[in-house]
Design an enzyme around this catalytic site. Structure first.
Site, short mmCIF file in Angstrom:
data_model
loop_
_atom_site.label_atom_id
_atom_site.label_comp_id
_atom_site.label_asym_id
_atom_site.label_seq_id
_atom_site.Cartn_x
_atom_site.Cartn_y
_atom_site.Cartn_z
N SER A 19 5.36 -72.41 -71.08
CA SER A 19 4.42 -72.53 -69.95
C SER A 19 3.73 -71.20 -69.65
O SER A 19 4.36 -70.13 -69.70
CB SER A 19 5.16 -72.95 -68.67
N ASP A 64 6.90 -81.98 -56.06
CA ASP A 64 5.83 -82.76 -56.68
C ASP A 64 4.62 -82.57 -55.77
O ASP A 64 4.63 -83.00 -54.61
CB ASP A 64 6.24 -84.24 -56.75
N TYR A 155 -11.98 -82.39 -73.21
CA TYR A 155 -11.41 -81.83 -71.97
C TYR A 155 -11.75 -82.75 -70.78
O TYR A 155 -11.02 -82.81 -69.80
CB TYR A 155 -11.88 -80.40 -71.75
N LYS A 162 -11.19 -78.81 -63.11
CA LYS A 162 -11.23 -77.35 -63.11
C LYS A 162 -12.48 -76.83 -62.38
O LYS A 162 -12.44 -75.77 -61.74
CB LYS A 162 -11.19 -76.80 -64.54
N ILE A 191 -3.88 -72.06 -75.13
CA ILE A 191 -2.51 -71.64 -75.49
C ILE A 191 -1.71 -72.92 -75.71
O ILE A 191 -1.82 -73.86 -74.91
CB ILE A 191 -1.88 -70.81 -74.35
N THR A 193 0.82 -75.36 -75.17
CA THR A 193 1.83 -75.68 -74.15
C THR A 193 1.95 -77.20 -74.07
O THR A 193 1.19 -77.93 -74.71
CB THR A 193 1.40 -75.17 -72.76
N LEU A 194 2.88 -77.64 -73.22
CA LEU A 194 3.09 -79.08 -73.02
C LEU A 194 1.79 -79.74 -72.52
O LEU A 194 1.33 -80.74 -73.06
CB LEU A 194 4.21 -79.25 -71.99
P1 NAD Z 1 2.62 -76.66 -68.78
O1 NAD Z 1 2.77 -78.10 -69.19
O2 NAD Z 1 3.65 -75.72 -69.23
O3 NAD Z 1 2.47 -76.53 -67.21
C1 NAD Z 1 1.89 -77.53 -66.40
C2 NAD Z 1 2.78 -77.66 -65.19
O4 NAD Z 1 2.23 -78.58 -64.25
C3 NAD Z 1 4.18 -78.18 -65.55
O5 NAD Z 1 5.16 -77.28 -65.07
C4 NAD Z 1 4.27 -79.49 -64.79
O6 NAD Z 1 5.59 -79.77 -64.34
C5 NAD Z 1 3.33 -79.21 -63.63
N1 NAD Z 1 2.93 -80.42 -62.92
C6 NAD Z 1 2.23 -81.48 -63.37
N2 NAD Z 1 2.12 -82.42 -62.41
C7 NAD Z 1 2.77 -81.91 -61.32
C8 NAD Z 1 3.02 -82.41 -60.01
N3 NAD Z 1 2.60 -83.60 -59.60
N4 NAD Z 1 3.75 -81.63 -59.15
C9 NAD Z 1 4.21 -80.42 -59.54
N5 NAD Z 1 4.00 -79.89 -60.77
C10 NAD Z 1 3.29 -80.64 -61.64
O7 NAD Z 1 1.17 -76.24 -69.35
P2 NAD Z 1 0.31 -74.92 -69.11
O8 NAD Z 1 -0.68 -74.92 -70.20
O9 NAD Z 1 1.18 -73.75 -68.89
O10 NAD Z 1 -0.49 -75.28 -67.77
C11 NAD Z 1 -0.49 -74.44 -66.62
C12 NAD Z 1 -1.88 -74.32 -66.06
O11 NAD Z 1 -2.68 -73.55 -66.95
C13 NAD Z 1 -2.62 -75.64 -65.87
O12 NAD Z 1 -3.40 -75.58 -64.69
C14 NAD Z 1 -3.52 -75.68 -67.09
O13 NAD Z 1 -4.64 -76.52 -66.90
C15 NAD Z 1 -3.90 -74.23 -67.15
N6 NAD Z 1 -4.50 -73.78 -68.41
C16 NAD Z 1 -3.88 -74.04 -69.59
C17 NAD Z 1 -4.47 -73.60 -70.76
C18 NAD Z 1 -3.82 -73.87 -72.09
O14 NAD Z 1 -4.51 -73.81 -73.11
N7 NAD Z 1 -2.52 -74.12 -72.15
C19 NAD Z 1 -5.70 -72.90 -70.73
C20 NAD Z 1 -6.29 -72.66 -69.50
C21 NAD Z 1 -5.69 -73.11 -68.34
#
Ligand code: NAD
Length: 260
Positions: A19, A64, A155, A162, A191, A193-194
């Site tokens: 994450s 949540d 996306y 966003k 990046i 990630t899940l």
């Molecule tokens: P991640 O899956 O590790 O994290 C997403 C998190 O959101 C998880 O911990 C999940 O439990 C949480 N989540 C989802 N629904 C939820 C809810 N109802 N209540 C509480 N928590 C909730 O993936 P990530 O890529 O680390 O995402 C983190 C942030 O970074 C997100 O906003 C994502 O859009 C943003 N982001 C990701 C990327 C990428 O390429 N990975 C790029 C830019 C921005």
């Protein structure tokens, strides 16, 4: 002395060690902060608790963000635990996988509402509760992506979420600025990630982003973590309402993930 020494803050959105929030947590811990975490449901607790303990966290509670009762309970526990907050990181997003693979014009009302609620409104909901515990100097950061300002293939509704998140960042910065609280967004390059795995053709997106960036590569979770720690710190005391890109310069180039 780290740049966050003596500060207490929440990092919301760790799901596992991939994450982005975990990269942020490691940077904040290294810079001297005391950190609190949330987890989403019992399934996530098993993964998040050991990580949070590794980061020396004393506060690890369920949240949540789509549930107001859980939001109130979570922030009441933060108040009981620390009595105040110096910073909050919102690293949370969710959209139905189908909506990130099918045609954007087919987006359903339910998918739109859920994605916008969890990925954009939740930042406002967290910010309003966190701000009550902050003094002047408080700082908040949320995670965005280029899909807010450009049409990135697949996306889809997350790009709309966003865009709402980045606009919310500016309005929160304006509103909370009168209390001396800074609010910024960080727009990260792709990046693995899940959450990212839900986006259709994500591998292609990563390849194109690396090729089109100024540095010829993608960014790491640690690079996003370091920049977030800076934005949270007093070193960034003059920065608010900003969308700060950490994407190896991709957004200023001519490269586009939609073009071969
Ligand atoms: P991640 O899956 O590790 O994290 C997403 C998190 O959101 C998880 O911990 C999940 O439990 C949480 N989540 C989802 N629904 C939820 C809810 N109802 N209540 C509480 N928590 C909730 O993936 P990530 O890529 O680390 O995402 C983190 C942030 O970074 C997100 O906003 C994502 O859009 C943003 N982001 C990701 C990327 C990428 O390429 N990975 C790029 C830019 C921005």
């Amino acid at each position: 002395m780290g740049i966050l020494t003596g500060k207490k803050g929440l990092i919301l959105g760790v799901a596992n060690d991939k994450s982005i929030a975990w990269g942020v947590a490691q940077a904040c811990k290294r810079e001297g902060a005391e950190i609190g975490f949330n987890y989403l449901g019992d399934m996530m607790e098993k993964r998040v608790r050991p990580l949070a303990e590794e980061a020396g966290a004393t506060f690890i509670e369920p949240l949540d963000v789509s549930d107001d009762a859980q939001m109130d309970a979570f922030f009441a526990k933060v108040e009981q635990h620390w009595g105040m907050l110096d910073f909050m990181v919102h690293s949370i997003a969710f959209a139905n996988k189908d909506a990130l693979r099918s045609r954007f014009s087919e987006t359903t009302r339910a998918d739109f509402q859920f994605a916008l609620d969890v990925s954009a409104y939740s930042f406002i909901a967290c910010a309003q509760r966190a701000a009550r515990l902050m003094s002047p100097g408080g700082s908040m950061v949320t995670m965005s992506y280029l899909g807010a300002v450009r049409a990135v293939p697949n996306y889809n509704v997350m790009g709309v979420a966003k865009a709402a998140l980045e606009a919310s960042t500016r309005y929160l910065a304006q509103d909370l600025g009168r209390d001396g609280i800074r609010v910024n967004a960080l727009s990260a390059g792709p990046i693995r990630t899940l959450a990212a795995s839900a986006v259709g053709d994500f591998c292609k997106l990563m390849d194109k982003s690396a090729r089109g960036s100024m540095l010829g590569r993608n960014v790491s979770q640690d690079e996003v973590g370091n920049a977030t720690a800076f934005l949270l710190s007093d070193m960034a005391s003059g920065i608010s309402g900003e969308v700060h890109y950490v994407d190896a310069g991709f957004h200023v180039g001519a490269g586009d993930p939609g073009v071969e």
